[in-house]
Enzyme design. Structure first.
Site, PDB file in Angstrom:
ATOM      1  N   TYR A  59     -12.945  75.677 -18.108  1.00  0.00           N
ATOM      2  CA  TYR A  59     -11.708  76.306 -17.656  1.00  0.00           C
ATOM      3  C   TYR A  59     -11.352  77.496 -18.556  1.00  0.00           C
ATOM      4  CZ  TYR A  59     -11.181  71.777 -15.253  1.00  0.00           C
ATOM      5  OH  TYR A  59     -11.374  70.660 -14.493  1.00  0.00           O
ATOM      6  N   HIS A 145     -19.362  66.761 -16.553  1.00  0.00           N
ATOM      7  CA  HIS A 145     -18.737  67.688 -15.618  1.00  0.00           C
ATOM      8  C   HIS A 145     -19.737  68.236 -14.598  1.00  0.00           C
ATOM      9  CE1 HIS A 145     -15.514  71.151 -15.398  1.00  0.00           C
ATOM     10  NE2 HIS A 145     -15.532  70.378 -14.321  1.00  0.00           N
TER      11      HIS A 145
END
Length: 333
Positions: A59, A145
């Site tokens: 992010y 992830h």
């Protein structure tokens, strides 16, 4: 529910774990965000009762983690929080940087780049870097992830055993996988001893592909679901569905817009709105231990929590079944 999750406060409705804050927007997702706005957004979520915060190196190439760390360092009691981040994407210097922005949706300079690395060494290095950005000496939960976006087999064969080892060493309390794919999640749950699956957009008021196999499997194995993306990339986030709404991070096709508007119309008949109905539906399945909602302003963060606490007429779910907008087996009782 597993002892690892009970120990973190999941299952206690007063612990602030059942409605978490997803910090992707703090990484300048799609557009820049001022540092002061980021801090106010986090504080708004906290003041509304959220105590579970999730982030990732992905992010904003670490910006989300850094902003979350700055907020925690401003006086938040770390022990009051559950904090999760992710591994699998290692950040390293971008030797060819020439002033361009990140090419994966975040409005940040591409001074670093992501490299897929599910090895134990890569995972430990990723966690170490995350801890520095977060200004803390431990993570409560670590997720692998999006392994399906790179190499699912190497993620399962290397990454998940590495996470099991970290948990056995006591370095993290719970481990899991984060994915948009129900098939990938099923494969991971079958082949590893996971505590959690962070599932994005696959069990929402709009669509429920996870209900067929993944959720029953998680119930069987006592694996909790952290339900994220419950607004389907913003499609269900407004009472009135706009023409330019996104779905799966892209402009929503006409038939998806029509379905979302039909859901909104029925919700309005029962005295509520589309995002409130979406949040309530996303919290209901017994395998779900937390619903993670993102926000770009303090007002949005507070509105998310208010929606979760707003009453919804139980007749809504049966009405959606009758209109063909919800599978009768999924209607909330």
């Amino acid at each position: 529910m597993r002892e690892s999750l009970i120990g973190l406060g999941f299952g206690d409705p007063d612990s602030g774990r059942n409605l978490g804050f997803g910090a992707a927007a703090l990484g300048n997702l799609y557009r820049p965000m001022d540092d002061a706005v980021a801090q106010a957004t986090l504080q708004g979520a906290y003041d509304s009762g959220a105590r579970y915060f999730d982030t990732a190196p992905h992010y904003g190439l670490g910006l989300s983690e850094s902003r979350l760390g700055a907020w925690i360092g401003g006086g938040v009691i770390r022990e009051d929080l559950v904090l999760s981040s992710k591994v699998g994407r290692v950040l390293e210097p971008n030797a060819g940087f020439a002033g361009e922005l990140d090419g994966e949706g975040f409005a940040v300079p591409a001074t670093t780049r992501r490299r897929w690395d599910p090895s134990e060494a890569g995972i430990r290095a990723s966690i170490e870097s995350s801890l520095k950005r977060l200004g803390t000496d431990y993570l409560d939960i670590v997720f692998l992830h999006d392994p399906d976006a790179y190499d699912l087999e190497s993620g399962i064969a290397q990454g998940l055993p590495a996470l099991e080892k970290l948990r056995a060493e006591g370095l993290v309390q719970a481990i899991g996988v984060g994915t948009n794919s129900t098939d990938a999640a099923v494969e991971c749950v079958r082949r590893a001893d996971l505590d959690l699956v962070m599932l994005a957009g696959r069990y929402t008021l709009l669509e429920q592909p996870a209900a067929a196999e993944l959720l029953p499997l998680c119930m069987e194995r006592s694996v909790g679901i952290v339900n994220v993306g419950v607004y389907n990339s913003g499609l269900l986030a407004s009472p009135v569905v706009p023409e330019n709404a996104n779905y799966n991070y892209e402009p929503a096709p006409a038939h998806i817009l029509d379905r979302a508007r039909a859901l909104a119309a029925v919700a309005a008949e029962f005295g509520t709105d589309l995002p409130t109905a979406a949040v309530h539906f996303a919290m209901q399945h017994p395998s779900i231990v937390s619903v993670m909602l993102g926000a770009s302003t303090s007002e949005q963060a507070r509105a998310n929590v208010a929606r979760a606490h707003s009453p919804v007429d139980e007749g809504l779910w049966d009405a959606l079944v009758k209109r063909g907008l919800l599978d009768g087996a999924l209607a909330i009782r």
